[in-house]
Structure formats: structure tokens, C-alpha cells
Motif scaffolding. Structure first.
Motif, PDB file in Angstrom:
ATOM      1  N   LEU A   1      39.424  38.887  63.513  1.00 37.22           N
ATOM      2  CA  LEU A   1      39.773  37.657  64.220  1.00 37.22           C
ATOM      3  C   LEU A   1      39.122  37.576  65.606  1.00 37.22           C
ATOM      4  O   LEU A   1      39.395  36.649  66.370  1.00 37.22           O
TER       5      LEU A   1
ATOM      6  N   SER B   1      42.322  43.598  60.887  1.00 37.73           N
ATOM      7  CA  SER B   1      42.498  42.153  61.044  1.00 37.73           C
ATOM      8  C   SER B   1      42.214  41.684  62.464  1.00 37.73           C
ATOM      9  O   SER B   1      41.683  40.584  62.665  1.00 37.73           O
TER      10      SER B   1
ATOM     11  N   LYS C   1      43.440  30.795  59.985  1.00 40.19           N
ATOM     12  CA  LYS C   1      42.911  31.830  60.866  1.00 40.19           C
ATOM     13  C   LYS C   1      42.336  31.292  62.174  1.00 40.19           C
ATOM     14  O   LYS C   1      42.499  31.921  63.225  1.00 40.19           O
TER      15      LYS C   1
END
Length: 250
Positions: free
Chosen positions: A206, A202, A156
Motif C-alpha cells: 500500500l 500489505s 485499496k
């Protein structure tokens, strides 16, 4: 709102559970935003019954308000083999634009999109602008290829770094295309919406707040919003999730 007629090529009521299980007839959605038009003005897209390489093309056609037929095929059927037989590459998607001549069949999704961008004046205003738009479009494509990283915590940080560079490409503008919608906006929205479909929230997780805000703005555009809420937009398939705990299958 678009006048949309869905027509199944079979009377059998079969609920498909995958790309080819069970094999069933094709579906054709006839999209006529401005009512009936002459056959020679109707564009046609043939692809499988999933988002895949056809989704960005559909988003483009919806945004420009094109009259088009969108054929969704299931693998393993005679229809698919016949359609593939008309493709220069033997693969789907294929696209037909009557204005190019009755014998012209366009294959390769990127070639189809570039043709549409030129046709609808969404490829850029000059050489410098075209170059910028091409770079954004290719970066958006790269982003789609990294979606599997959503499922691996150790990857990530690398994905977050990529998204930061993508945010810089947007800058302070409302659109990736600057003051007008371009093919880059279609590509960017497709990639960002895919992330939301694959793993809701998501982008915010992030740290890509600016990109998520862009995604929401573009999703609210009238024609795009209508498409996203319509039955002609297939939900993302298990095979497109990239989730290692839900492996690819037909």
C-alpha cells in the motif's frame, strides 16, 4: 527475559479450534519480568483466548515490564460466565489493579488502556501532548477497523490515502510519542502489526514504507520482541482476518 509460567486449569489435553469449539479450561500466564513480587503488586487481565481487545493491553503491559497475570478464557465455559459476572458491563476484557482497591474491576479496553497510560506516565507530558497522543491512538483504532479493505482492490486507494495521513502523524520522529514511548506507540504498533499478521507485506504493497519501518523498529524493542516470540501471544484467529473467503465462525 520475563519469567513466565503457564498453567492450565484442566489436565485434559484439548486443542481448541475456535473460541468455543470445543469448550476447554482457561489458561493463565503469570508474567514476572523481575522475579517474584507481592500479590498486591500483580495486575490481572481476563479476556478470551484470542488477540482481539486484549492484545493492545498485553502489548502495553509487556512494554512497561509489568508483573501481571493474563487469563485466556474459552467461550461457553462456566469460568467465562463467572468472570463476566464480575464485570461492570458484563463483558470482557476486565482488568484488576490492586492499587485501585480490592473491589475495583475495570472494564472496557479503552478505559483499561487509559488507566495504564496514566499509571505508567505514558499519556503525554502536557495538555497539548495528551491531545496529540489521543488523536494518534484513535486514528490507530480506526485503522484496525479498516483491515477488511485489504481484501478488496477497489477499496485499496482509499486505504492508501488513510495511511498517508497516518504517516504524517509520525513525521520524521522515531516514535509516535516523539522522544519517548507513549500509549500512542502501543496503539500504532498494534494496528500496523495486525495488518502484517492479516496479510503479510500489505503495508509495503500500500506504499506505507515509513509505517512498515516503524512497525519493524517497534517489534525489535527487547520486551516487545520477547512477547511476540513467546507462547503467550496467541496467533491471529480466522475471525480476525476479515477475509470474505474465510467467514467468521466459532
Amino acid at each position: 527475559p520475563a519469567a513466565c509460567v503457564s498453567a492450565a486449569m484442566s489436565s485434559d489435553e484439548i486443542v481448541p479450534t475456535g473460541l468455543s469449539s470445543p469448550p476447554t479450561a482457561s489458561l493463565v500466564f503469570k508474567v514476572r519480568p523481575n522475579g517474584d513480587v507481592k500479590d498486591e503488586e500483580v495486575l490481572r487481565l481476563d479476556y478470551f483466548a484470542l488477540q482481539g481487545l486484549g492484545e493492545e493491553i498485553r502489548l502495553f503491559l509487556e512494554e512497561v515490564g509489568a508483573a501481571y497475570d493474563s487469563a485466556y478464557h474459552f467461550s461457553g465455559t462456566e469460568t467465562v460466565q463467572k468472570v463476566k459476572g464480575t464485570s461492570p458491563t458484563g463483558q470482557l476484557p476486565i482488568f484488576i489493579d490492586p492499587s485501585m482497591g480490592k473491589d475495583v474491576v475495570i472494564s472496557q479496553s479503552s478505559s483499561i488502556l487509559r488507566h495504564l497510560a496514566r499509571k505508567y506516565d505514558m499519556a503525554g507530558t502536557d495538555a497539548k501532548d495528551m491531545l496529540r497522543i489521543d488523536m494518534i491512538s484513535e486514528t490507530a483504532k480506526d485503522l484496525r477497523g479498516k483491515k477488511n479493505m485489504l481484501w478488496t482492490d477497489s477499496l485499496k486507494p482509499k486505504l492508501m490515502e488513510f495511511l498517508k495521513h497516518f504517516e504524517k502523524m509520525l513525521g520524521e520522529d522515531e516514535l509516535f510519542g516523539g522522544k519517548r514511548v507513549s500509549i500512542a506507540d502501543i496503539a500504532a504498533f498494534h494496528s500496523l502489526q495486525m495488518y502484517e499478521d492479516v496479510k503479510p507485506g500489505s503495508l509495503l504493497e500500500l506504499g506505507a514504507e515509513k509505517l512498515d519501518a516503524y512497525r519493524k523498529r517497534f517489534a525489535a524493542r527487547p520486551r516487545i520482541a520477547a512477547y511476540l516470540a513467546s507462547p503467550r501471544r496467541f496467533p491471529i484467529s480466522i475471525n480476525e482476518l476479515g477475509d470474505p473467503e474465510r467467514p467468521w465462525k466459532l
